[in-house]
Design a protein around this motif. Structure first.
Motif, short mmCIF file in Angstrom:
data_model
loop_
_atom_site.label_atom_id
_atom_site.label_comp_id
_atom_site.label_asym_id
_atom_site.label_seq_id
_atom_site.Cartn_x
_atom_site.Cartn_y
_atom_site.Cartn_z
N LYS A 54 4.01 2.95 -0.36
CA LYS A 54 2.85 3.56 0.32
C LYS A 54 3.09 5.05 0.56
N GLN A 55 4.32 5.40 0.92
CA GLN A 55 4.61 6.81 1.17
C GLN A 55 4.38 7.64 -0.10
N ARG A 56 4.84 7.11 -1.24
CA ARG A 56 4.63 7.85 -2.49
C ARG A 56 3.14 7.96 -2.81
N VAL A 57 2.41 6.86 -2.59
CA VAL A 57 0.95 6.88 -2.81
C VAL A 57 0.31 7.92 -1.89
N ASP A 58 0.72 7.94 -0.64
CA ASP A 58 0.15 8.90 0.33
C ASP A 58 0.42 10.35 -0.09
N PHE A 59 1.63 10.60 -0.62
CA PHE A 59 1.93 11.95 -1.12
C PHE A 59 1.00 12.28 -2.30
N LEU A 60 0.90 11.33 -3.22
CA LEU A 60 0.16 11.60 -4.46
C LEU A 60 -1.33 11.82 -4.21
N LYS A 61 -1.88 11.14 -3.21
CA LYS A 61 -3.34 11.31 -2.98
C LYS A 61 -3.62 12.59 -2.21
#
Ligand code: T4K
Length: 370
Positions: free
Chosen positions: A204-211
């Motif tokens: 989720k953290q990586r997704v949050d960075f990417l968005k």
């Protein structure tokens, strides 16, 4: 006399406007409009709880969520997917420079046929992108077994599968990531919107960075991210929708049951069956027009239109038939006979919470005796 309003295939349930005003007032007072504001955070928590998942990241729409899912897992090369879906499924691959490899679907579910996946795997295959079409669960166990054997990732396009349960637990827990769409035409909507369901906090953290453009802090950018953020207005509308969702799904279920009862004996018409182990969301009501029915699918579609009933041919044509895909070897329709046949016979009838049962009776009567 003027014609009555058309009856579309779907229509969002709009809660009373007065209920939305306090949310708007709060947004106006705070001036906090986007970038993970309080309603965004509240909706993430509320949805995770409602859907029975631990980690969920909201998005501006489902397509950006899917594009980001592929980035999150660094998917490259070829991805095995279904030709029987909304075009956004395959477009998310092209936007990542990935080659879609189309595999045929199963007639009973309209979902990717696991028995045909293995023969499509090559050394370039890195993932499988199946769709839970109409909210019907894919054969998740068989797909996972293949993924495990060949070391592939599985990303589910769960755009239709909000709240669907499979064998007692959320279908969204399957695979490496699942994408939801909250478009205006969906069971749960935030006008436009979507989400990625992640298996753990790290993902989720990586997704949050990417968005969020790849920002991991005020002055740090860790990846070439995108702007996929959901606004406060969207999130507030989602919170409001959640309050009314149980009732909306009960109404959808009643419409589904009415169609099944009234159309069950009509020669040449078939429906998707309801699996005992699935808690569905009644997002769509596809009928399949076959031999023995007095009209072709397209003639029925036109006949209903003349009466103001706007059914939709979801999904016709197949994705594999569109110009940017049809040159691919896997897009040859000879390779996709089941998907081709379904796409030529399907018609989705109107189903949405505010559709009254008297109108459903009228639609069913027209379909039964066109
Ligand atoms: N994967 C799958 C499997 C999907 O089905 C979708 C979207 C995606 C990915 C991508 O997710 P998003 O990026 O959209 O979040 C619609 C939707 O635009 C699309 O979201 C949806 N799937 C697809 C199945 O249907 P159209 O072109 O058929 O929509 P449209 O504008 O013709 O609307 C259909 C009917 O809904 C209208 O006749 C009336 C009613 N409607 C529509 C809108 C937009 C309303 O009552 N209010 C509205 O605001 O694509």
């Amino acid at each position: 006399m003027s014609d009555p309003d058309p009856i579309y295939v779907t229509k969002p349930h709009m809660p009373p406007l007065e209920e939305f005003l306090p949310y708007l007032e709060s947004i106006w007072e705070s001036g906090w409009l986007t970038n993970g504001g309080p309603f965004h955070q509240e909706l993430e928590t509320a949805l995770a709880e409602r859907l029975g998942v631990e980690h969920l990241s909201l998005f501006a729409n489902g397509t950006i969520a899917l594009v980001t899912a592929l980035q999150t897992l660094r998917i490259t090369g070829e991805v095995i997917t279904t030709p029987y879906s909304f075009v956004a499924t395959a477009h998310s691959l092209l936007w990542n420079g990935i080659t879609p490899v189309f595999v045929d679907v199963e007639p009973g579910s309209c979902n990717l046929d696991p028995r045909k996946i293995e023969e499509a795997i090559t050394p370039r295959t890195s993932a499988i992108l199946p769709v839970h079409c109409y909210g019907t669960p894919c054969d998740v166990e068989a797909i996972q077994a293949i993924a495990d054997t060949y070391g592939l990732k599985v990303i589910y396009d769960a755009a239709h599968a909000f709240g669907v349960k499979h064998k007692g637990e959320s279908l969204l827990r399957q695979g490496d990531l699942s994408m939801l769409s909250f478009h205006a035409t969906k069971v749960f909507t935030t006008f436009e919107g979507g989400a990625l369901v992640c298996p753990d906090a790290k993902t989720k953290q990586r997704v949050d960075f990417l968005k969020n453009f790849g920002h991991s802090g005020e002055v740090t950018v860790v990846a070439p991210g995108i702007n996929g953020k959901m606004t406060e207005i969207q999130a507030a509308f989602g919170l409001l929708q959640l309050r009314h969702l149980d009732e909306a799904i009960v109404r959808r279920a009643a419409i589904d049951a009415t169609y099944r009862e009234l159309l069950g004996g009509v020669p040449g018409l078939t429906f998707l069956s309801q699996d005992e182990g699935t808690v569905g969301n009644f997002a769509y009501f596809p009928v399949f027009v076959g031999e023995g029915y007095p009209l072709s699918r397209d003639a029925l579609h036109a006949r209903l239109r003349e009466r103001g009933i706007i059914g939709r041919r979801y999904f016709y044509p197949l994705i594999a038939e569109f110009p940017m895909y049809r040159g691919l070897p896997s897009a040859d329709l000879g390779n996709l006979p089941v998907a081709k046949a379904i796409s030529r016979s399907v018609l989705c009838l109107p189903i949405y919470p505010d559709l009254d049962l008297a109108t459903v009776d009228r639609i069913a009567a027209l379909v039964a005796a066109p």
